[in-house]
Design an enzyme around this catalytic site. Structure first.
Site, PDB file in Angstrom:
ATOM      1  N   GLY A   1       4.675 -11.048   7.095  1.00 42.75           N
ATOM      2  CA  GLY A   1       4.793 -11.874   5.892  1.00 42.75           C
ATOM      3  C   GLY A   1       4.191 -13.234   6.153  1.00 42.75           C
ATOM      4  O   GLY A   1       3.967 -13.611   7.308  1.00 42.75           O
TER       5      GLY A   1
ATOM      6  N   CYS B   1       5.415  -8.307  13.366  1.00 38.19           N
ATOM      7  CA  CYS B   1       4.982  -9.688  13.126  1.00 38.19           C
ATOM      8  C   CYS B   1       6.128 -10.528  12.546  1.00 38.19           C
ATOM      9  O   CYS B   1       7.096 -10.789  13.242  1.00 38.19           O
ATOM     10  CB  CYS B   1       3.742  -9.685  12.235  1.00 38.19           C
ATOM     11  SG  CYS B   1       2.868 -11.239  12.295  1.00 38.19           S
ATOM     12  N   TYR B   2       6.078 -10.902  11.275  1.00 39.19           N
ATOM     13  CA  TYR B   2       7.179 -11.672  10.694  1.00 39.19           C
ATOM     14  C   TYR B   2       8.503 -10.922  10.880  1.00 39.19           C
ATOM     15  O   TYR B   2       9.538 -11.509  11.223  1.00 39.19           O
ATOM     16  CB  TYR B   2       6.932 -11.919   9.198  1.00 39.19           C
ATOM     17  CG  TYR B   2       7.983 -12.772   8.526  1.00 39.19           C
ATOM     18  CD1 TYR B   2       7.873 -14.154   8.534  1.00 39.19           C
ATOM     19  CD2 TYR B   2       9.098 -12.196   7.902  1.00 39.19           C
ATOM     20  CE1 TYR B   2       8.841 -14.951   7.931  1.00 39.19           C
ATOM     21  CE2 TYR B   2      10.069 -12.984   7.303  1.00 39.19           C
ATOM     22  CZ  TYR B   2       9.930 -14.361   7.314  1.00 39.19           C
ATOM     23  OH  TYR B   2      10.881 -15.148   6.722  1.00 39.19           O
TER      24      TYR B   2
ATOM     25  N   HIS C   1      -0.027  -5.947  14.819  1.00 36.22           N
ATOM     26  CA  HIS C   1       0.040  -5.041  13.670  1.00 36.22           C
ATOM     27  C   HIS C   1      -0.426  -3.632  14.045  1.00 36.22           C
ATOM     28  O   HIS C   1      -1.629  -3.365  14.047  1.00 36.22           O
ATOM     29  CB  HIS C   1      -0.835  -5.580  12.533  1.00 36.22           C
ATOM     30  CG  HIS C   1      -0.281  -6.818  11.913  1.00 36.22           C
ATOM     31  ND1 HIS C   1       0.651  -6.793  10.897  1.00 36.22           N
ATOM     32  CD2 HIS C   1      -0.500  -8.121  12.175  1.00 36.22           C
ATOM     33  CE1 HIS C   1       0.962  -8.023  10.551  1.00 36.22           C
ATOM     34  NE2 HIS C   1       0.284  -8.859  11.320  1.00 36.22           N
TER      35      HIS C   1
ATOM     36  N   GLU D   1      -0.266  -1.097  12.283  1.00 33.14           N
ATOM     37  CA  GLU D   1      -0.716  -0.367  11.092  1.00 33.14           C
ATOM     38  C   GLU D   1      -2.209  -0.522  10.803  1.00 33.14           C
ATOM     39  O   GLU D   1      -2.785   0.284  10.093  1.00 33.14           O
ATOM     40  CB  GLU D   1       0.105  -0.794   9.865  1.00 33.14           C
ATOM     41  CG  GLU D   1      -0.111  -2.216   9.370  1.00 33.14           C
ATOM     42  CD  GLU D   1       0.708  -3.287  10.103  1.00 33.14           C
ATOM     43  OE1 GLU D   1       1.138  -3.020  11.236  1.00 33.14           O
ATOM     44  OE2 GLU D   1       0.904  -4.374   9.540  1.00 33.14           O
TER      45      GLU D   1
ATOM     46  N   ASP E   1      -6.514  11.318 -10.168  1.00 38.16           N
ATOM     47  CA  ASP E   1      -5.060  11.329 -10.377  1.00 38.16           C
ATOM     48  C   ASP E   1      -4.659  12.223 -11.549  1.00 38.16           C
ATOM     49  O   ASP E   1      -3.767  13.061 -11.432  1.00 38.16           O
ATOM     50  CB  ASP E   1      -4.534   9.904 -10.606  1.00 38.16           C
ATOM     51  CG  ASP E   1      -4.904   8.976  -9.469  1.00 38.16           C
ATOM     52  OD1 ASP E   1      -5.258   9.483  -8.393  1.00 38.16           O
ATOM     53  OD2 ASP E   1      -4.854   7.745  -9.655  1.00 38.16           O
TER      54      ASP E   1
ATOM     55  N   LYS F   1      -3.183   7.458  -2.579  1.00 37.71           N
ATOM     56  CA  LYS F   1      -4.420   8.107  -3.046  1.00 37.71           C
ATOM     57  C   LYS F   1      -4.879   9.237  -2.109  1.00 37.71           C
ATOM     58  O   LYS F   1      -5.258  10.310  -2.568  1.00 37.71           O
ATOM     59  CB  LYS F   1      -5.519   7.043  -3.140  1.00 37.71           C
ATOM     60  CG  LYS F   1      -6.740   7.489  -3.900  1.00 37.71           C
ATOM     61  CD  LYS F   1      -6.484   7.334  -5.369  1.00 37.71           C
ATOM     62  CE  LYS F   1      -7.684   7.679  -6.209  1.00 37.71           C
ATOM     63  NZ  LYS F   1      -7.391   7.388  -7.621  1.00 37.71           N
TER      64      LYS F   1
END
Ligand code: XMP
Length: 522
Positions: free
Chosen positions: A63, A90-91, A177, A179, A235, A378
């Site tokens: 964040g 992180c945060y 991070h 991710e 979609d 997606k």
């Protein structure tokens, strides 16, 4: 009228608590890549609600704040005492330390970018990870002292606590991070957390999603009548086919051809979904081209064009729906990022100004909305599409805006200009595919500038339009960079457009990134 969404009931889930980090959706996507179902909730979500979902693990995101500042986002300390493994990123890592008695302060050296991290691979979090690995750092604060009972399990040259753990309580804090793909072994770390530490079995798979959804849809719909707005985009196509597999003839799909589609697209959609196609979904095509052109005549302002196209779409759909009569359910192709971005999931406050089917629920007489893809990202929608046997060509289509070519023609839209941009775009797409680079570019298309200029063709003076070619690479469509389409491909496209498309005598290539540009021209 109830608009309760249909929900996946999967017992095994990990909860991501969002502190406003820019990678919040990425964290959830990576967890799902480990075949673990995962949802994002704002840090404002009450702990009782989190508890009630019985998560197998909790991840706290990064964040933009400093956790020691007054009014900085925080969370109930009880979170760490529920016996559920928690991973702070992180945060999230700093907050965990601060709440549990450690110290966080401004770092003497700010770390940003790919950084070499030395780690203790005997930690369960780093199982099978090399002792020295490249990770993505992005922080100005750092953990200067770990909380009691925590052990440092990673450091860098500038950051004494790149990761820490309290093994007894299954609490883990990492400063970098995992991710983002720049963290070379990040996925392994997340896998270690969700599969080994949290003990998730990894049952979240698209084949089981399809099977479960079909059963759920059948149960919910019973003998009811269902209506779906099919655009031919990924979609809505996946949503429609999923519904068709579940309830067959009870479904009616309305496809509005607003005359702003790409070349031959209306026919291609009809080929797949129409009477001669493979699906039983009562396909109705409405050819409303003239109506849209008439409404757009003389209009040049982009937002006004968007509004007109959106409203006219609703009117056309409404008329069709009236012919069908009362339906029990309306299907929408909402996907998880739409849910998060509209503020219902995480901490992100962005509300999309352009939603393809916005407004539809108000014009149709129905009892309930079904959003079968509401929980999918997606890439998961695409996997579900393949699982359902939808042709690759449809499943891997690049995004196409709801207002279509209407916002790729700068200024007034006319039938003539639509034809020009359709022809130019078709050539561009054909050559990109021929060169084999179609899957590696995020989005690419031709647009028609409102500029005419002087040229010379066959010794004759011309005064024609300029076409602009756009190609961008992007992860989230919020930022983008110009893609490097091979020069020879651009040359071929340019000469083919000028030779084959009447009314064009100049071709530009747009180099602008986003920001400051946007992907579309309007
Ligand atoms: P921009 O132009 O905002 O585009 O950089 C970001 C992404 O959104 C798509 N886009 C739209 N999609 N209705 C839509 O359904 C719209 O009005 C609209 N405008 C932009 C664009 O194609 C890109 O993928």
């Amino acid at each position: 009228m109830s608009v309760e969404p249909m929900h996946i009931t999967d017992k095994e889930r990990v909860i991501v608590i969002d502190f406003g980090g820019q990678y919040n959706q990425l964290v959830a996507r990576r967890v799902r890549e480990c075949n673990v179902y995962c949802e994002i909730y704002s840090y404002k979500t009450d702990i009782a609600q989190i508890k009630a979902m019985k998560p197998k693990g909790i991840i706290l995101t990064g964040g933009p704040n400093s956790c020691y500042e007054e009014n900085a986002p925080t969370y109930a300390k009880e979170l760490f005492e529920m016996g559920i493994p928690v991973l702070g990123l992180c945060y999230g890592a700093q907050l965990m330390m601060l709440l549990l008695g450690g110290k966080v302060e401004k770092a003497p050296v700010r770390e940003y970018g790919k950084t070499e991290v030395l780690l203790d691979s005997s930690s369960a979090l780093f199982s099978n990870v090399a002792p020295t690995t490249i990770c993505w750092m992005s922080h100005t604060d750092y953990i200067s002292k770990v909380a009691p009972d925590f052990k440092i399990i990673a450091h860098t040259a500038d950051c004494p606590v790149a990761a820490a753990e309290c093994r007894d309580k299954d609490l883990y804090a990492i400063q970098f991070h995992p991710e983002v793909l720049h963290t070379q072994e990040g996925t392994k770390m997340l896998y270690n957390f969700v599969r080994n530490i949290c003990g998730c079995a990894g049952t979240w798979k698209m084949d089981s999603f399809v099977k479960t959804s079909i059963a759920q849809i059948r149960e919910k719909v019973g003998n009811g009548k269902v209506l779906c707005a099919l655009s031919g985009g990924v979609d809505s196509s996946v949503a429609a086919v999923l519904m068709a597999k579940a309830i067959g003839a009870q479904l009616t799909c309305v496809f509005v051809d607003h005359g702003l589609l790409r070349k031959n697209e209306g026919d291609e959609v009809e080929e797949v979904f129409g009477v001669n196609g493979t699906y039983q979904l009562n396909f109705i095509r409405v050819n409303a081209q003239e109506r849209f052109y008439k409404k757009l005549s003389g209009v040049t302002e982009p937002e006004q064009k968007r509004k007109i196209i959106g409203e006219e779409f609703i009117r056309v759909f409404e008329e069709e729906a009236k012919k069908i009569g009362v339906v029990d359910f309306l299907v929408q192709g909402t996907i998880y990022p739409d849910v998060v971005e509209s503020g219902l999931g995480g901490e992100s406050a962005v509300i999309k100004s352009h939603h393809n089917v916005g407004g539809l629920p108000d014009c149709v007489d129905f009892k309930e909305i079904i959003e079968p893809l509401r929980d999918l990202f997606k890439d998961e929608v695409r996997k579900a599409g393949l699982e359902l046997g939808i042709p690759d060509k449809l499943v891997f289509r690049q995004p196409f805006p709801g207002p279509g070519l209407g916002i790729r023609i700068i200024g007034e839209v006319t039938a003539e200009k639509v034809q020009i941009v359709q022809d130019a775009d078709a050539i561009y797409r054909e050559e990109i595919a021929k060169a084999g680079v179609d899957r590696s570019i995020g989005q690419y298309f031709a647009a028609l500038t409102n500029m005419r200029s002087v040229g010379v063709m066959g010794d004759e003076r011309t005064y024609d339009y300029a076409v602009a070619l756009r190609a961008v690479n992007t992860v989230d469509f919020m930022t983008a960079e110009c893609a490097e389409v091979p020069w020879e491909v651009l040359q071929t496209v340019m000469s083919r457009i000028i030779n084959e498309v009447q009314g064009v005598n100049r071709v530009f290539y747009d180099l602008t990134s986003k920001p400051p540009g946007t992907i579309e021209f309007e």
